[in-house]
Design an enzyme around this catalytic site. Structure first.
Site, PDB file in Angstrom:
ATOM      1  N   TYR A 129       0.815  -1.218   0.000  1.00  0.00           N
ATOM      2  CA  TYR A 129       0.000   0.000   0.000  1.00  0.00           C
ATOM      3  C   TYR A 129       0.852   1.273   0.000  1.00  0.00           C
ATOM      4  O   TYR A 129       0.352   2.361   0.297  1.00  0.00           O
ATOM      5  CB  TYR A 129      -0.909   0.018   1.235  1.00  0.00           C
ATOM      6  CG  TYR A 129      -1.801  -1.191   1.370  1.00  0.00           C
ATOM      7  CD1 TYR A 129      -2.588  -1.628   0.314  1.00  0.00           C
ATOM      8  CD2 TYR A 129      -1.854  -1.915   2.565  1.00  0.00           C
ATOM      9  CE1 TYR A 129      -3.409  -2.743   0.433  1.00  0.00           C
ATOM     10  CE2 TYR A 129      -2.672  -3.034   2.692  1.00  0.00           C
ATOM     11  CZ  TYR A 129      -3.445  -3.440   1.622  1.00  0.00           C
ATOM     12  OH  TYR A 129      -4.257  -4.546   1.755  1.00  0.00           O
ATOM     13  N   ARG A 188       5.070   4.695  19.180  1.00  0.00           N
ATOM     14  CA  ARG A 188       5.672   4.583  17.857  1.00  0.00           C
ATOM     15  C   ARG A 188       4.758   3.850  16.874  1.00  0.00           C
ATOM     16  O   ARG A 188       4.962   3.916  15.662  1.00  0.00           O
ATOM     17  CB  ARG A 188       7.025   3.879  17.948  1.00  0.00           C
ATOM     18  CG  ARG A 188       8.075   4.697  18.677  1.00  0.00           C
ATOM     19  CD  ARG A 188       9.397   3.946  18.787  1.00  0.00           C
ATOM     20  NE  ARG A 188      10.372   4.725  19.523  1.00  0.00           N
ATOM     21  CZ  ARG A 188      11.130   5.687  19.008  1.00  0.00           C
ATOM     22  NH1 ARG A 188      11.012   5.976  17.714  1.00  0.00           N
ATOM     23  NH2 ARG A 188      11.989   6.354  19.740  1.00  0.00           N
ATOM     24  N   SER A 230     -11.349 -13.218 -10.439  1.00  0.00           N
ATOM     25  CA  SER A 230     -10.974 -14.532  -9.922  1.00  0.00           C
ATOM     26  C   SER A 230      -9.942 -15.142 -10.853  1.00  0.00           C
ATOM     27  O   SER A 230      -9.998 -14.942 -12.071  1.00  0.00           O
ATOM     28  CB  SER A 230     -12.213 -15.439  -9.845  1.00  0.00           C
ATOM     29  OG  SER A 230     -11.841 -16.796  -9.664  1.00  0.00           O
ATOM     30  N   HIS A 265     -32.880 -10.082  11.170  1.00  0.00           N
ATOM     31  CA  HIS A 265     -32.462 -11.477  11.373  1.00  0.00           C
ATOM     32  C   HIS A 265     -32.296 -12.200  10.033  1.00  0.00           C
ATOM     33  O   HIS A 265     -32.473 -13.414   9.942  1.00  0.00           O
ATOM     34  CB  HIS A 265     -33.455 -12.229  12.263  1.00  0.00           C
ATOM     35  CG  HIS A 265     -33.738 -11.537  13.551  1.00  0.00           C
ATOM     36  ND1 HIS A 265     -32.899 -11.599  14.638  1.00  0.00           N
ATOM     37  CD2 HIS A 265     -34.762 -10.715  13.914  1.00  0.00           C
ATOM     38  CE1 HIS A 265     -33.399 -10.878  15.617  1.00  0.00           C
ATOM     39  NE2 HIS A 265     -34.529 -10.319  15.203  1.00  0.00           N
TER      40      HIS A 265
END
Length: 453
Positions: free
Chosen positions: A16, A341, A292, A168
């Site tokens: 990243y 840190r 995929s 639910h």
């Protein structure tokens, strides 16, 4: 191996790296050293002419400020060389600044007032405080504002779009898509307000918080008043009662606010993921992307999954910091120094997640047909409406009658209307109930969604 995005241990600097490189000047070792240098210089300048033996002219003050202004990575390496020799990070900054002052006759005379009466945490707590302040102002709040604007736009655009609720996991009373998005918006607005208002505390009161060294050197100086003034000129809140370290209760509160923001955004990620699974949302295709390695048709909701993962990781750290940072042995131990840190890591993962979530939201497309079909397939959700009207007209066992008719069953329009026809209700009421459809049974959802304005 030399450090690169491929050899970096942390994905924040590796995979990243391009997305977090704008944070390096702030959340890195370099950023901390630079902030410490700023505090050391500002404290020296602040003391000028407030104690009898320190009288720097304006030229000397400008020279000091240029040391900070011109500070760069090469200069930070000089401090690291000193630290490697003496094994003390804050003292290394002090020695570096004193060395820089050797070039000026007036500053040379004043160099023993660098780090005057300070303990390491006087410098550290202020350095971390201004870093958090800058991160909040220039990074956290701006991206959270973008998220809020996106949610606001989505809520208003879909305020009238009827949608089946699910409680639910089961079909439930209809709502609108905009209202459900507005729920998240309102929660995020409240928490970001709290983040913007969160007080960041700081102190500069010596070895154990009593101004011992200050008072023995200059007993006539009102040190507690000066310390408060110095902290507040940095736009921080002064903590008058501390040990050697600022107790970090404010940092714990700061972490808790971010924890709550991340928690509600995890909820948003999961709901978006689920709506994609239901085909209520589709995602814009990126032509070159692969979903995929074996199934060519896939467009996976990876932005929401990545965001959820990074938010969860950040929250694990925020929870730990909030629990551990306020605890220290007697007047101080070094545990907080090690933990601090890593404070930037939790915030970097949060920022990364916010950007990824925003990207995911921007790719969403509404599947109007699927949402409508789902509503039309669940006429049983209107049993709530019918039994509530039956209650109004005092019919016997309205809930129980509808339960017997509908529980665990799928109901169509004809079945419901047949039941309504047999009720002892005024004809106009029956007519109104039979005119009701799942897409119309949304209460004030549309109006509530439009409050997102």
């Amino acid at each position: 191996m030399k450090l690169s995005t491929l050899s970096a241990i942390s994905p924040l600097d590796g995979r990243y790296g391009k997305k977090t490189e704008n944070l390096r000047g702030l959340l890195s070792e370099y950023g901390l050293i630079r902030a410490r240098l700023f505090i050391e210089i500002e404290w020296l300048v602040f003391l000028n002419k407030k104690i009898p033996d320190l009288k720097l002219n304006q030229k000397s003050i400008q020279t000091l400020k240029k040391i900070y202004k011109n500070f760069n990575e090469l200069e930070a390496k000089e401090i690291k060389k000193i630290e490697n020799k003496i094994n003390h990070d804050v003292k290394a900054v002090e020695y570096y600044l004193k060395n820089k002052m050797e070039g000026s006759s007036q500053l040379k005379k004043a160099k023993e007032f660098v780090h005057f009466a300070c303990t390491s945490d006087d410098i550290n707590n202020l350095a971390y405080a201004i870093l958090l302040q800058e991160l909040r102002k220039n990074h956290l709040l701006p991206i959270l504002t973008k998220l809020k604007l996106k949610l606001k736009t989505m809520a208003l655009d879909t305020a009238s779009r009827p949608m089946l609720s699910r409680t639910h996991g089961q079909a439930a009373t209809p709502t609108t898509l905009g209202k459900e998005i507005a729920n998240f918006l309102k929660r995020l607005e409240r928490q970001t307000t709290l983040l913007s208002q969160q007080i960041i505390f700081a102190k500069i009161n010596g070895a154990v918080g009593n101004f011992n060294a200050h008072r023995i050197a200059y007993p006539q100086v009102a040190w507690p008043i000066l310390a408060k003034k110095f902290v507040e000129q940095l736009r921080l809140s002064y903590n008058s009662h501390t040990t050697q370290i600022e107790p970090h209760d404010g940092i714990a509160e700061y972490c808790h606010v971010l924890f709550r923001i991340n928690t509600l955004l995890i909820h948003l990620c999961r709901d978006c993921w689920a709506y994609i699974s239901l085909a209520y949302f589709s995602q814009k295709k990126q032509k070159a992307e692969v979903g995929s390695s074996t199934m060519p048709h896939k467009i996976n909701p990876i932005d929401f999954e990545n965001a959820e993962g990074n938010l969860s990781l950040a929250n694990a750290l925020f929870h730990f910091f909030a629990e551990r940072l306020p605890v220290s042995r007697w007047q101080r131990d070094l545990v907080d120094s090690t933990l601090f840190r890593n404070l930037g890591i939790a915030q970097a993962y949060s920022l990364l997640a916010y950007e990824t979530l925003l990207s995911g939201l921007n790719k969403l497309q509404i599947n109007e047909e699927k949402i409508s079909d789902d509503l039309e397939a669940h006429w049983e959700v209107l049993t709530e409406a019918v039994q509530t009207v039956m209650r109004r007209y005092r019919l016997k066992q309205p809930y129980e009658q509808l339960k017997m008719l509908s529980r665990g069953k799928k109901m169509d329009k004809e079945t419901l209307h047949h039941f309504i026809d047999k009720l002892h209700l005024p004809s106009e009421v029956k007519k109104k109930l039979k005119a009701l459809t799942p897409k119309d049974y949304i209460g004030f959802a549309k109006e509530l969604a439009k409050q997102a304005r």
